[in-house]
Design a protein around this motif. Structure first.
Motif: not given
Length: 113
Positions: A5-11, A102-111
């Motif tokens: 599962x890609x982070x963008x599809x994790x939900x 995850x940083x690129x697809x779901x939450x760009x605030x994650x370094x």
């Protein structure tokens, strides 16, 4: 079976897996990596157990609970998912691309590191 599962599809994966219990993200990165970049929980619980410690801490995890494994790029977490599958865990996913994706697809605030 292990889902990829890609982070963008994790939900979406969480929603499907929630039928079997509250989803858990197992972060298998090292402590220094967690200090560098971590995810915020949103509809799931997060547990951090470094990959090398997992065999000795396996009893901390519920084999019937949906579990998605996370590492830096998705390689360590896939190895952990395979191990957990062999131990009888029922609903597993590897978060493909790891925290970097995850940083690129779901939450760009994650370094990224």
């Amino acid at each position: 079976m292990i889902d990829h599962v890609r982070p963008a599809l994790l939900t979406d994966w969480f929603a499907q897996a929630a039928v079997e219990g509250q989803p858990l993200v197992l972060d298998v990165r090292e402590p220094w990596e967690l200090q560098t970049a971590s995810v915020r929980t949103d509809g799931f619980e997060l547990v951090a157990i470094p990959m090398g410690e997992l065999p000795g801490r396996l009893s901390e995890l519920d084999p019937s609970r949906p579990l998605a494994c996370l590492c830096h790029h998705g390689v360590r977490s896939l190895h952990v998912a395979v191990f957990l599958d062999q131990q009888g865990f029922e609903t597993l996913a590897n978060i493909t691309g790891g925290i970097d994706a995850w940083s690129r697809e779901r939450d760009t605030s994650v370094p990224r590191y």
